[in-house]
Motif scaffolding. Sequence first.
Motif, PDB file in Angstrom:
ATOM      1  N   ARG A   1      -3.279  14.391   4.319  1.00  0.00           N
ATOM      2  CA  ARG A   1      -2.573  13.124   4.508  1.00  0.00           C
ATOM      3  C   ARG A   1      -1.905  13.290   3.350  1.00  0.00           C
ATOM      4  NH1 ARG A   1      -2.531   8.514   1.845  1.00  0.00           N
ATOM      5  NH2 ARG A   1      -3.010   6.945   3.065  1.00  0.00           N
ATOM      6  N   ASP A   2      -1.769  13.902   1.910  1.00  0.00           N
ATOM      7  CA  ASP A   2      -1.353  14.463   1.217  1.00  0.00           C
ATOM      8  C   ASP A   2       0.186  14.518   0.846  1.00  0.00           C
ATOM      9  OD1 ASP A   2      -3.937  13.122  -0.324  1.00  0.00           O
ATOM     10  OD2 ASP A   2      -3.899  15.379  -1.098  1.00  0.00           O
ATOM     11  N   ARG A   3       0.184  15.706   1.202  1.00  0.00           N
ATOM     12  CA  ARG A   3       1.075  16.857   2.303  1.00  0.00           C
ATOM     13  C   ARG A   3       2.236  15.156   2.898  1.00  0.00           C
ATOM     14  NH1 ARG A   3       2.909  18.120   7.224  1.00  0.00           N
ATOM     15  NH2 ARG A   3       0.913  18.084   7.527  1.00  0.00           N
ATOM     16  N   VAL A   4       1.553  14.323   3.930  1.00  0.00           N
ATOM     17  CA  VAL A   4       2.643  13.744   4.877  1.00  0.00           C
ATOM     18  C   VAL A   4       3.150  12.180   3.317  1.00  0.00           C
ATOM     19  CG1 VAL A   4       2.371  12.087   6.191  1.00  0.00           C
ATOM     20  CG2 VAL A   4       1.335  14.377   6.526  1.00  0.00           C
ATOM     21  N   ALA A   5       1.923  12.229   2.882  1.00  0.00           N
ATOM     22  CA  ALA A   5       2.353  11.063   1.560  1.00  0.00           C
ATOM     23  C   ALA A   5       3.054  11.689   0.873  1.00  0.00           C
ATOM     24  CB  ALA A   5       0.764  10.242   1.066  1.00  0.00           C
ATOM     25  N   THR A   6       3.584  12.617   0.563  1.00  0.00           N
ATOM     26  CA  THR A   6       3.909  13.065  -0.337  1.00  0.00           C
ATOM     27  C   THR A   6       5.628  13.426   0.631  1.00  0.00           C
ATOM     28  OG1 THR A   6       2.483  14.402  -1.536  1.00  0.00           O
ATOM     29  CG2 THR A   6       4.618  15.250  -1.371  1.00  0.00           C
ATOM     30  N   LEU A   7       5.587  13.915   1.572  1.00  0.00           N
ATOM     31  CA  LEU A   7       7.163  13.837   2.200  1.00  0.00           C
ATOM     32  C   LEU A   7       7.105  12.498   2.609  1.00  0.00           C
ATOM     33  CD1 LEU A   7       6.274  16.005   5.223  1.00  0.00           C
ATOM     34  CD2 LEU A   7       8.040  16.094   2.929  1.00  0.00           C
ATOM     35  N   ALA A   8       6.101  11.059   2.784  1.00  0.00           N
ATOM     36  CA  ALA A   8       6.435   9.932   2.958  1.00  0.00           C
ATOM     37  C   ALA A   8       7.203   9.165   1.803  1.00  0.00           C
ATOM     38  CB  ALA A   8       5.769   8.721   3.554  1.00  0.00           C
ATOM     39  N   ALA A   9       6.563   9.782   0.815  1.00  0.00           N
ATOM     40  CA  ALA A   9       7.550   9.020  -0.691  1.00  0.00           C
ATOM     41  C   ALA A   9       8.835   9.978  -1.089  1.00  0.00           C
ATOM     42  CB  ALA A   9       6.485   9.549  -1.506  1.00  0.00           C
ATOM     43  N   ALA A  10       8.903  10.396  -1.066  1.00  0.00           N
ATOM     44  CA  ALA A  10       9.870  11.189  -0.684  1.00  0.00           C
ATOM     45  C   ALA A  10      10.974  10.609   0.189  1.00  0.00           C
ATOM     46  CB  ALA A  10      10.586  12.820  -0.725  1.00  0.00           C
ATOM     47  N   ARG A  11      11.561   9.765   1.064  1.00  0.00           N
ATOM     48  CA  ARG A  11      11.862   9.636   1.867  1.00  0.00           C
ATOM     49  C   ARG A  11      12.438   7.533   1.987  1.00  0.00           C
ATOM     50  NH1 ARG A  11      13.572  13.703   5.414  1.00  0.00           N
ATOM     51  NH2 ARG A  11      11.606  15.214   5.622  1.00  0.00           N
ATOM     52  N   ALA A  12      13.668   7.646   1.910  1.00  0.00           N
ATOM     53  CA  ALA A  12      14.789   6.255   1.468  1.00  0.00           C
ATOM     54  C   ALA A  12      15.448   6.384   3.292  1.00  0.00           C
ATOM     55  CB  ALA A  12      15.740   6.558   0.987  1.00  0.00           C
ATOM     56  N   GLU A  13      15.180   6.832   4.236  1.00  0.00           N
ATOM     57  CA  GLU A  13      15.561   6.591   5.360  1.00  0.00           C
ATOM     58  C   GLU A  13      14.247   6.026   6.332  1.00  0.00           C
ATOM     59  OE1 GLU A  13      16.081   5.989   9.037  1.00  0.00           O
ATOM     60  OE2 GLU A  13      15.000   8.023   9.352  1.00  0.00           O
ATOM     61  N   PRO A  14      15.049   4.692   6.747  1.00  0.00           N
ATOM     62  CA  PRO A  14      13.308   4.156   6.914  1.00  0.00           C
ATOM     63  C   PRO A  14      12.986   4.073   8.554  1.00  0.00           C
ATOM     64  CG  PRO A  14      16.009   2.400   7.535  1.00  0.00           C
ATOM     65  CD  PRO A  14      15.855   3.834   6.588  1.00  0.00           C
ATOM     66  N   TRP A  15      13.352   4.717   9.737  1.00  0.00           N
ATOM     67  CA  TRP A  15      12.834   4.943  10.522  1.00  0.00           C
ATOM     68  C   TRP A  15      12.113   6.471  10.401  1.00  0.00           C
ATOM     69  CZ3 TRP A  15      12.312   2.531  13.978  1.00  0.00           C
ATOM     70  CH2 TRP A  15      13.819   1.250  14.735  1.00  0.00           C
ATOM     71  N   SER A  16      12.879   7.818   9.605  1.00  0.00           N
ATOM     72  CA  SER A  16      11.449   8.763   8.488  1.00  0.00           C
ATOM     73  C   SER A  16      10.291   8.069   8.077  1.00  0.00           C
ATOM     74  CB  SER A  16      12.473   9.470   8.072  1.00  0.00           C
ATOM     75  OG  SER A  16      14.066  10.195   8.511  1.00  0.00           O
ATOM     76  N   ARG A  17      10.773   7.275   7.466  1.00  0.00           N
ATOM     77  CA  ARG A  17       9.471   6.931   6.914  1.00  0.00           C
ATOM     78  C   ARG A  17       8.274   5.882   7.178  1.00  0.00           C
ATOM     79  NH1 ARG A  17       7.024   5.540   1.076  1.00  0.00           N
ATOM     80  NH2 ARG A  17       6.357   4.554   1.331  1.00  0.00           N
ATOM     81  N   LEU A  18       8.931   5.579   8.852  1.00  0.00           N
ATOM     82  CA  LEU A  18       8.259   4.936   9.515  1.00  0.00           C
ATOM     83  C   LEU A  18       7.156   5.810  10.518  1.00  0.00           C
ATOM     84  CD1 LEU A  18      10.233   1.967  11.220  1.00  0.00           C
ATOM     85  CD2 LEU A  18       8.078   1.774   9.902  1.00  0.00           C
ATOM     86  N   ALA A  19       7.824   7.076  10.757  1.00  0.00           N
ATOM     87  CA  ALA A  19       6.990   7.873  11.273  1.00  0.00           C
ATOM     88  C   ALA A  19       6.004   8.634  10.154  1.00  0.00           C
ATOM     89  CB  ALA A  19       8.222   8.880  11.813  1.00  0.00           C
ATOM     90  N   LEU A  20       5.930   8.471   9.687  1.00  0.00           N
ATOM     91  CA  LEU A  20       4.863   9.156   8.407  1.00  0.00           C
ATOM     92  C   LEU A  20       4.496   8.541   8.175  1.00  0.00           C
ATOM     93  CD1 LEU A  20       8.118  10.752   6.344  1.00  0.00           C
ATOM     94  CD2 LEU A  20       6.422  12.704   7.856  1.00  0.00           C
ATOM     95  N   ASP A  21       4.717   6.749   7.717  1.00  0.00           N
ATOM     96  CA  ASP A  21       4.005   6.181   7.937  1.00  0.00           C
ATOM     97  C   ASP A  21       2.098   5.785   8.169  1.00  0.00           C
ATOM     98  OD1 ASP A  21       4.674   5.235   4.930  1.00  0.00           O
ATOM     99  OD2 ASP A  21       5.835   3.015   4.894  1.00  0.00           O
TER     100      ASP A  21
END
Length: 179
Positions: free
Chosen positions: A125-145
């Motif tokens: 979860r921490d790893r994915v949350a770190t990746l999500a926080a670094a993504r500005a692109e909305p589709w990547s962010r949606l998938a990570l969220d």
Amino acid sequence: MWIDILLLAELARGPRHGYELRREVEATTGHALSNNSLYPRLRQFVDGGAVLRSSEEQEAKPPRHVYSITDVGREVLHDMLAELPEEGADQSREFNARLVNFAWLSPDEQLRVLDARDRLLAINRDRVATLAAARAEPWSRLALDHGIERIDAERSWVADLRAEIQSNVNPSEPTQEHG
């Protein structure tokens, strides 16, 4: 190792021939098990003293091999169930093979397996949350969220299992002796 667990657990329920074992594991998992993976494992179990192989005569057919678990095999099964190594904690099949056989374990052993899975989920979860926080692109962010939501849901489920075990309201009453 999850297939080994399922094979030994099935044999702990009673003697089976290879085809029956393969059919039961496939029915339980939905995963096709080839003879090239089944019989070498059974041979290793026989060589290690965990399983006995006997011949059953059949009319007008070659003898059929029947496999049964030994006391050594029950100990091996118990040891595999009671430990969820870090590399296995990340694999749902490894965790689920243990979970469906929790009746073989004491409550303390069950809790240790759940703890191992939860620790790994927290790391992921921490790893994915770190990746999500670094993504500005909305589709990547949606998938990570969504990935975070799925991890949170599983962690909640693991916490519920833990609470059931701790309150002695275990969903499956142990039917086997604890080793």
